[in-house]
Design a protein around this motif. Structure first.
Motif, PDB file in Angstrom:
ATOM      1  N   LEU A   1       0.828  -1.209   0.000  1.00 58.64           N
ATOM      2  CA  LEU A   1       0.000   0.000   0.000  1.00 58.64           C
ATOM      3  C   LEU A   1       0.867   1.267   0.000  1.00 58.64           C
ATOM      4  O   LEU A   1       0.545   2.255  -0.652  1.00 58.64           O
ATOM      5  N   LYS A   2       1.962   1.209   0.732  1.00 63.92           N
ATOM      6  CA  LYS A   2       2.864   2.361   0.803  1.00 63.92           C
ATOM      7  C   LYS A   2       3.510   2.655  -0.543  1.00 63.92           C
ATOM      8  O   LYS A   2       3.644   3.803  -0.958  1.00 63.92           O
ATOM      9  N   GLN A   3       3.882   1.592  -1.253  1.00 62.74           N
ATOM     10  CA  GLN A   3       4.624   1.760  -2.495  1.00 62.74           C
ATOM     11  C   GLN A   3       3.728   2.012  -3.705  1.00 62.74           C
ATOM     12  O   GLN A   3       4.080   2.795  -4.590  1.00 62.74           O
ATOM     13  N   TYR A   4       2.559   1.388  -3.731  1.00 67.79           N
ATOM     14  CA  TYR A   4       1.767   1.395  -4.962  1.00 67.79           C
ATOM     15  C   TYR A   4       0.429   2.126  -4.869  1.00 67.79           C
ATOM     16  O   TYR A   4      -0.321   2.150  -5.844  1.00 67.79           O
ATOM     17  N   SER A   5       0.108   2.711  -3.718  1.00 67.96           N
ATOM     18  CA  SER A   5      -1.189   3.381  -3.617  1.00 67.96           C
ATOM     19  C   SER A   5      -1.048   4.811  -3.118  1.00 67.96           C
ATOM     20  O   SER A   5      -0.126   5.138  -2.383  1.00 67.96           O
TER      21      SER A   5
ATOM     22  N   HIS B   1      -4.433   6.776  -6.851  1.00 66.22           N
ATOM     23  CA  HIS B   1      -4.114   5.434  -7.351  1.00 66.22           C
ATOM     24  C   HIS B   1      -4.450   4.384  -6.286  1.00 66.22           C
ATOM     25  O   HIS B   1      -3.554   3.747  -5.721  1.00 66.22           O
ATOM     26  N   PRO B   2      -5.752   4.200  -5.991  1.00 63.10           N
ATOM     27  CA  PRO B   2      -6.140   3.177  -5.011  1.00 63.10           C
ATOM     28  C   PRO B   2      -5.933   1.782  -5.588  1.00 63.10           C
ATOM     29  O   PRO B   2      -5.884   1.594  -6.809  1.00 63.10           O
ATOM     30  N   LEU B   3      -5.787   0.804  -4.703  1.00 60.77           N
ATOM     31  CA  LEU B   3      -5.621  -0.585  -5.118  1.00 60.77           C
ATOM     32  C   LEU B   3      -6.834  -1.393  -4.677  1.00 60.77           C
ATOM     33  O   LEU B   3      -7.237  -1.312  -3.509  1.00 60.77           O
ATOM     34  N   ASN B   4      -7.397  -2.180  -5.586  1.00 63.70           N
ATOM     35  CA  ASN B   4      -8.453  -3.085  -5.164  1.00 63.70           C
ATOM     36  C   ASN B   4      -7.828  -4.379  -4.655  1.00 63.70           C
ATOM     37  O   ASN B   4      -6.605  -4.581  -4.739  1.00 63.70           O
ATOM     38  N   SER B   5      -8.647  -5.274  -4.147  1.00 65.64           N
ATOM     39  CA  SER B   5      -8.124  -6.487  -3.510  1.00 65.64           C
ATOM     40  C   SER B   5      -7.338  -7.346  -4.499  1.00 65.64           C
ATOM     41  O   SER B   5      -6.297  -7.924  -4.147  1.00 65.64           O
ATOM     42  N   THR B   6      -7.812  -7.415  -5.741  1.00 65.03           N
ATOM     43  CA  THR B   6      -7.117  -8.220  -6.754  1.00 65.03           C
ATOM     44  C   THR B   6      -5.702  -7.685  -6.992  1.00 65.03           C
ATOM     45  O   THR B   6      -4.728  -8.448  -7.090  1.00 65.03           O
ATOM     46  N   GLN B   7      -5.576  -6.373  -7.068  1.00 65.69           N
ATOM     47  CA  GLN B   7      -4.256  -5.762  -7.303  1.00 65.69           C
ATOM     48  C   GLN B   7      -3.325  -5.973  -6.120  1.00 65.69           C
ATOM     49  O   GLN B   7      -2.130  -6.246  -6.296  1.00 65.69           O
ATOM     50  N   ILE B   8      -3.849  -5.839  -4.910  1.00 58.31           N
ATOM     51  CA  ILE B   8      -3.021  -6.059  -3.715  1.00 58.31           C
ATOM     52  C   ILE B   8      -2.529  -7.499  -3.673  1.00 58.31           C
ATOM     53  O   ILE B   8      -1.341  -7.764  -3.419  1.00 58.31           O
TER      54      ILE B   8
ATOM     55  N   TYR C   1      -6.318   2.907  -0.254  1.00 56.22           N
ATOM     56  CA  TYR C   1      -5.018   3.563  -0.386  1.00 56.22           C
ATOM     57  C   TYR C   1      -4.509   3.989   0.984  1.00 56.22           C
ATOM     58  O   TYR C   1      -5.282   4.195   1.922  1.00 56.22           O
ATOM     59  N   LEU C   2      -3.195   4.092   1.075  1.00 54.67           N
ATOM     60  CA  LEU C   2      -2.551   4.468   2.335  1.00 54.67           C
ATOM     61  C   LEU C   2      -2.503   5.983   2.444  1.00 54.67           C
ATOM     62  O   LEU C   2      -1.963   6.665   1.575  1.00 54.67           O
ATOM     63  N   VAL C   3      -3.078   6.503   3.521  1.00 53.92           N
ATOM     64  CA  VAL C   3      -3.049   7.949   3.784  1.00 53.92           C
ATOM     65  C   VAL C   3      -1.900   8.283   4.723  1.00 53.92           C
ATOM     66  O   VAL C   3      -1.164   9.249   4.540  1.00 53.92           O
ATOM     67  N   ASP C   4      -1.744   7.459   5.741  1.00 54.10           N
ATOM     68  CA  ASP C   4      -0.778   7.721   6.803  1.00 54.10           C
ATOM     69  C   ASP C   4       0.647   7.442   6.328  1.00 54.10           C
ATOM     70  O   ASP C   4       0.995   6.306   6.029  1.00 54.10           O
ATOM     71  N   ARG C   5       1.457   8.485   6.216  1.00 54.92           N
ATOM     72  CA  ARG C   5       2.859   8.334   5.841  1.00 54.92           C
ATOM     73  C   ARG C   5       3.731   9.111   6.815  1.00 54.92           C
ATOM     74  O   ARG C   5       3.265  10.034   7.485  1.00 54.92           O
TER      75      ARG C   5
END
Length: 327
Positions: free
Chosen positions: A15-19, A23-30, A72-76
């Motif tokens: 999630l940190k690298q790709y969302s 650019h949210p990720l659905n379950s299939t992409q994760i 997607y990951l908000v917390d960084r």
């Protein structure tokens, strides 16, 4: 239990690298990223359970507003704006060598998604011709911080540029200094400390010009003053010229008010003139620093007091007028 903890880390890493928000990720992409990067295969139920565990732990993972099943990951650790500001600061800081600037920027990039990295990758290839050639910069910082912690002295040689544009320590003079603080001022990073032979006087050196630094753990002095404000010290050293500070009065045009406050701080005493575009200001500064300032802003500034510095500026102007006289 251990596998579950590792899986939590892998999901967070994906999630940190790709969302991000766009650019949210659905379950299939994760699940695909987990299999391709970490050779892990899990079902959707296990994925949802671990994402919920991350959220329960306090990791801010949100659902996309417009895309079903997208997260997607908000917390960084750092916001985009913070990373962009730090990257630009590192790139423009000429006292950080180019190779080490690249490494620092890489570390900052890794706190963001790949989409941010692609967008600002160009900052790593722009050539900054002012970069210091001294690759020992961060080693110098580490040794100085160690000395401050242990209250001991350091030894080093000090370099200057030669006409062949290389930094060399031509006089081969060994400096023995008790470090007190490290500050960034006037676009450079400085070691502030006291000399072994003159412990009552404060001196400063540019860290990027220090070479062959060594820690003297046996040379400890607990009497060194370490509670003074280094930024009060630097405010009396315009352009970081050395020397004792003394009170001076300047008459300046309002057009350089911003520059005066930027250089001397906002605690200076300013006396404006009614219906006139001028102000008087009282500052504490080193002699050579204030002469440099007065000459640099000659068109907009007049040094009123003290008289001896005023006379020295007059002599400098008179002697240099000859250079510009038409022959």
């Amino acid at each position: 239990m251990e596998k579950s903890r590792v899986l939590l880390f892998y999901i967070y890493s994906v999630l940190k690298q790709y969302s991000d928000e766009t650019h949210p990720l659905n379950s299939t992409q994760i699940l695909r990223h987990l299999e391709m990067q970490y050779q892990i295969q899990i079902n959707r139920g296990t994925l949802y359970h671990h994402i919920q565990a991350l959220q329960d732990y306090g990791i801010d993972i949100k659902n996309a507003k417009c895309i079903n099943d997208g997260k997607y990951l908000v917390d960084r650790q750092l916001e985009k704006s913070e990373v962009f500001l730090l990257i630009n600061a590192i790139h423009s800081a000429h006292f950080i060598p180019a190779s080490q600037s690249k490494q620092l920027i890489e570390k900052l990039m890794e706190t963001q998604s790949i989409y941010f990295q692609k967008e600002y990758r160009y900052l790593q290839v722009i050539h900054n011709r002012k970069k210091s050639p001294n690759k020992a910069f961060f080693l110098n910082i580490e040794v100085i911080l160690d000395a401050i912690d242990k209250k001991c002295a350091v030894t080093f040689y000090y370099m200057h540029y030669t006409v062949d544009k290389k930094m060399k320590c031509e006089d081969q003079k060994l400096h023995i200094v008790y470090p007190i603080h490290i500050v960034t001022e006037n676009g450079n990073t400085y070691l502030i400390g006291s000399h072994k032979r003159h412990k009552d006087s404060i001196i400063h050196y540019r860290v990027d010009k220090i070479t062959r630094i060594q820690l003297l753990e046996h040379d400890v002095d607990t009497t060194i003053k370490r509670d003074f404000d280094p930024y009060t010290y630097t405010s009396t050293k315009p352009f970081m010229f050395g020397g004792a500070a003394q009170r001076v009065i300047l008459r300046c045009h309002l057009s350089i008010l911003d520059d005066v406050i930027d250089l001397f701080g906002n605690e200076i005493m300013i006396i404006p003139y009614r219906n006139q575009p001028y102000f008087d200001v009282s500052v504490s500064a080193s002699r050579q620093g204030i002469i440099y300032f007065a000459l640099q802003y000659l068109k907009y500034c007049e040094l009123l007091e003290p008289t001896d510095i005023r006379e020295e500026i007059k002599e400098i102007l008179a002697s240099n007028m000859k250079k510009y006289q038409v022959s």
